[in-house]
Design an enzyme around this catalytic site. Structure first.
Site, PDB file in Angstrom:
ATOM      1  N   SER A 145       0.842  -1.477   0.246  1.00 33.12           N
ATOM      2  CA  SER A 145      -0.323   0.193  -0.228  1.00 33.12           C
ATOM      3  C   SER A 145       1.133   1.455  -0.374  1.00 33.12           C
ATOM      4  O   SER A 145       2.350   1.241   0.201  1.00 33.12           O
ATOM      5  CB  SER A 145      -0.936   0.025   0.949  1.00 33.12           C
ATOM      6  OG  SER A 145      -1.758   1.053   2.082  1.00 33.12           O
ATOM      7  N   TYR A 158      -3.740  -0.242  10.047  1.00 33.93           N
ATOM      8  CA  TYR A 158      -3.493  -0.278   8.520  1.00 33.93           C
ATOM      9  C   TYR A 158      -1.764  -0.058   8.157  1.00 33.93           C
ATOM     10  O   TYR A 158      -1.399  -1.265   7.062  1.00 33.93           O
ATOM     11  CB  TYR A 158      -4.499  -0.110   7.473  1.00 33.93           C
ATOM     12  CG  TYR A 158      -4.854   0.446   6.126  1.00 33.93           C
ATOM     13  CD1 TYR A 158      -4.944  -1.250   5.844  1.00 33.93           C
ATOM     14  CD2 TYR A 158      -4.016   0.851   5.557  1.00 33.93           C
ATOM     15  CE1 TYR A 158      -5.011  -1.427   4.425  1.00 33.93           C
ATOM     16  CE2 TYR A 158      -3.929   0.577   3.536  1.00 33.93           C
ATOM     17  CZ  TYR A 158      -4.518  -0.669   3.584  1.00 33.93           C
ATOM     18  OH  TYR A 158      -4.974  -1.111   1.944  1.00 33.93           O
TER      19      TYR A 158
END
Ligand code: GCO
Ligand code: CA
Length: 261
Positions: A145, A158
């Site tokens: 990510s 996250y």
């Protein structure tokens, strides 16, 4: 040259591929010739997904199991190896996000995100990697990510998990390169998927922010991930180990520009 990217006859397992980026990457692999195995965790979603693959001319087999459950992973991987064939490509895509300021984040929720986004890929890599190492052949692609590199408000768990996944990628690449198993990652920028739907709505300040912050000037289309996926799954990347290929429209290349330019 094109044989370098040909995946004919290779079994590819993509986790969390009942929708979104996972489905787009799985379709790209299928179109390059791979025999597709789709993992999901919701029976209703799986039925719809298999119809969507079929509508695109891709025959996919579905296996429902939770990638954070080691016992189920071992059992299902053994079944896939028997029923479909030797897994040549594993894409660890299944993931989740929780957007909560750190001061309000419950530790149990933090652990849950780490479990799905980091421990899940470890369990799947370990389980499938065992077969790949034995066969001296395999490709593992971990879906990282922007948050593998950058922080932002509300996504502490996250970001911690995706940063960890980047390092897990480098570590597994180190351990398994000698066995001809390549472990790499893809770092998607901001893509138009269900996951980003809540922050992408027209008029939401984050929507304008991302378009402005991305040199390409737009959200990514899930199909933009196809090339990187095929590359890291194919012979073309046989000497590429532990790299994260960012497919981000240039976000990580730049500090950005003032909001009025
Ligand atoms: C967010 C987004 C991101 C993206 C993606 C960025 O809230 O910032 O959902 O986390 O999904 O992972 O690369
Ligand atoms: Ca998802």
């Amino acid at each position: 040259m094109t044989h370098l990217f040909d995946l004919t006859g290779k079994v590819a397992l993509v986790t969390g591929a009942t929708h979104g980026l996972g489905m787009a990457m799985a379709k790209a692999l299928g179109k390059a010739g791979a025999t597709l195995v789709v993992n999901g965790n919701t029976p209703a979603k799986m039925d719809t997904a298999l119809q969507q693959y079929a509508a695109d001319g891709i025959e996919a087999k579905g296996y429902l199991f939770d990638v954070t459950n080691e016992e189920l992973a071992i059992e299902n991987i053994a079944r896939i190896e028997q029923e479909v064939g030797p897994i040549a490509i594993l894409v660890n895509n299944a993931g989740m996000i929780q957007r909560t300021p750190a001061l309000e984040m419950a530790v149990a929720d933090f652990r849950k995100v780490l479990d799905v986004d980091l421990t899940g890929p470890f369990i799947m890599s370990k389980t499938v990697g065992k077969y790949m190492v034995e066969r001296r052949a395999g490709k593992i692609i971990n879906i990282c990510s922007m948050m593998s590199e950058l922080g932002r408000d509300t996504v502490s768990a996250y970001a911690a998990a995706k940063g960890g996944l980047k390092m897990l990628t480098k570590n597994l690449a180190t351990e398994w390169a000698r066995y001809n198993v390549q472990v790499n990652g893809i770092g998607p920028g901001y893509f138009a998927t269900d996951q980003t739907a809540p922050i992408r709505v027209d008029g939401h300040p984050f929507n304008d922010f991302i378009i402005h912050r991305t040199p390409a000037g737009r959200w990514g289309d899930p199909e933009d991930l196809g090339g990187a996926t095929i590359f890291l799954a194919s012979k073309a990347s046989d000497f590429v180990n532990g790299q994260i290929l960012y497919v981000d429209g240039g976000i990580l290349a730049t500090i950005g520009k003032p909001s009025n330019e």
